[in-house]
Design a protein around this motif. Structure first.
Motif: not given
Length: 376
Positions: A239-261
């Motif tokens: 794996l390369s560095d892009g997978c780490g960036y997608l992991a960061i986006l996934t963490g942001i997505a979890v926070v955004l869903m919490g804000l949705c609630f």
């Protein structure tokens, strides 16, 4: 007898899945048509490189648009007053209703992606495990864009506003970069603006700058001494560095869903049909829309060599256009509003028309008390 509280309503989930089935079926058909065309069947070693090197960034654009369409359909009841009142009168908790829509949106992506992953595993043969990596990367991309689209849907009250807010969240940094390059850089000698500083806030562009899988390119002679030709092989290295960036986006997505609630609990049902669903959002949205329209007109002004004139036109159209959208009426050209707009122009171009910028005063004016009185 106390009713059992559920975090997801199976009946509503089934309704979402079967009501909007043409959307995810078209997504599946497009995926099955798109993925095989990215494969070079002449060499399975080159196949793996081509497939993994282009599919993940390409699906970032696809998932961005697909997530927006999913949010438009799943949260459409929030944009229609009668439908919003009737559905929220049913014995559902708001958290359960939102969780059902979010789960349906994830299934809209996961089910077609699983089918596409199975097809690609058969085509990739000894590189079958790369299809699983693609499935993970594509799901992480969709999760971020869908969470952002869901949050945008809860902040606004109609479909046009959803498109505007979702587009601003994705491409505001690129619009600022273009404006800086067109308007400011030509007048500042020796100043260089780093594109990477702006692209970090635009996930679609940033995904294209990363690599996601490491391959070593090997050239071996074909054994013919009379021809200077080589056969190319690719060896998978991890794996390369892009997978780490997608992991960061996934963490942001979890926070955004919490804000949705949290936002869904605070959202008033009567905001259906309005441009924004929260009163505290009117001032910032007026500022952002005005700046976006002004930046577009500023770039046109540079092209026609009349920067100041086009900036003034952009300010006028952006400010009063945003007022029309936020207040849902056309009569926004009142005497007090025009006077305050004139004060804003004076603050930007200078009291003597010298062209000296005072952007901070304009921002404070839009965000401050005068803008609040205008938007009441």
């Amino acid at each position: 007898m106390k009713l059992r509280i559920s975090s997801c309503k199976p009946i509503a989930l089934k309704k979402d899945l079967f009501r909007f089935w043409p959307l995810w079926v078209l997504y599946l058909i497009g995926m099955l048509m798109f993925l095989p065309n990215m494969i070079d069947f002449r060499s399975y070693d080159r196949l793996a490189y081509n497939f993994m090197g282009a599919s993940v960034p390409a699906f970032a654009i696809v998932n961005m648009g697909y997530a927006f369409l999913c949010a438009q359909l799943l949260f459409g009841d929030l944009f229609n007053t009668k439908l919003c009142y009737s559905l929220h009168a049913m014995p559902f908790r708001r958290e359960s209703w939102l969780a059902t829509h979010l789960l349906a949106g994830l299934l809209f992506s996961l089910v077609p992606s699983l089918v596409g992953c199975g097809v690609m595993m058969l085509a990739l043969e000894k590189y079958w495990f790369l299809a699983l990596y693609w499935l993970l990367a594509s799901t992480m991309e969709f999760l971020f864009f869908f969470a952002l689209a869901a949050l945008s849907a809860l902040l606004v009250g109609n479909r046009f506003a959803l498109l505007a807010v979702y587009g601003i969240c994705n491409f505001l940094s690129m619009l600022l970069f273009a404006a800086v390059n067109v308007v400011y850089i030509p007048h500042l000698e020796g100043v260089i603006v780093n594109f990477a500083d702006f692209s970090r806030f635009c996930p679609v562009v940033q995904i294209f700058t990363y690599g996601f899988f490491k391959f070593t390119r090997l050239k071996l002679s074909d054994g013919d001494p009379y021809q200077d030709s080589y056969t190319t092989f690719y060896r998978y290295d991890g794996l390369s560095d892009g997978c780490g960036y997608l992991a960061i986006l996934t963490g942001i997505a979890v926070v955004l869903m919490g804000l949705c609630f949290w936002l869904y609990r605070k959202r008033h049902l009567e905001s259906a049909g309005d441009f924004v669903a929260f009163s505290w959002l009117k001032g910032p949205m007026c500022l952002i829309l005005t700046l976006c329209v002004t930046l577009v007109f500023a770039m046109l002004g540079v092209a026609f060599d009349a920067l100041l004139l086009w900036v003034l036109v952009g300010l006028f159209i952006g400010f009063f256009g945003s007022l029309m959208l936020l207040e849902r009426r056309l009569k926004v050209f009142g005497k007090k509003t025009l006077i305050r707009f004139g004060d804003d122009i004076t603050a930007i171009v200078g009291p003597n028309g010298s062209g000296k910028s005072n952007i901070s005063d304009a921002i404070l004016w839009v965000m401050g008390e005068q803008s609040s009185k205008t938007l009441r």
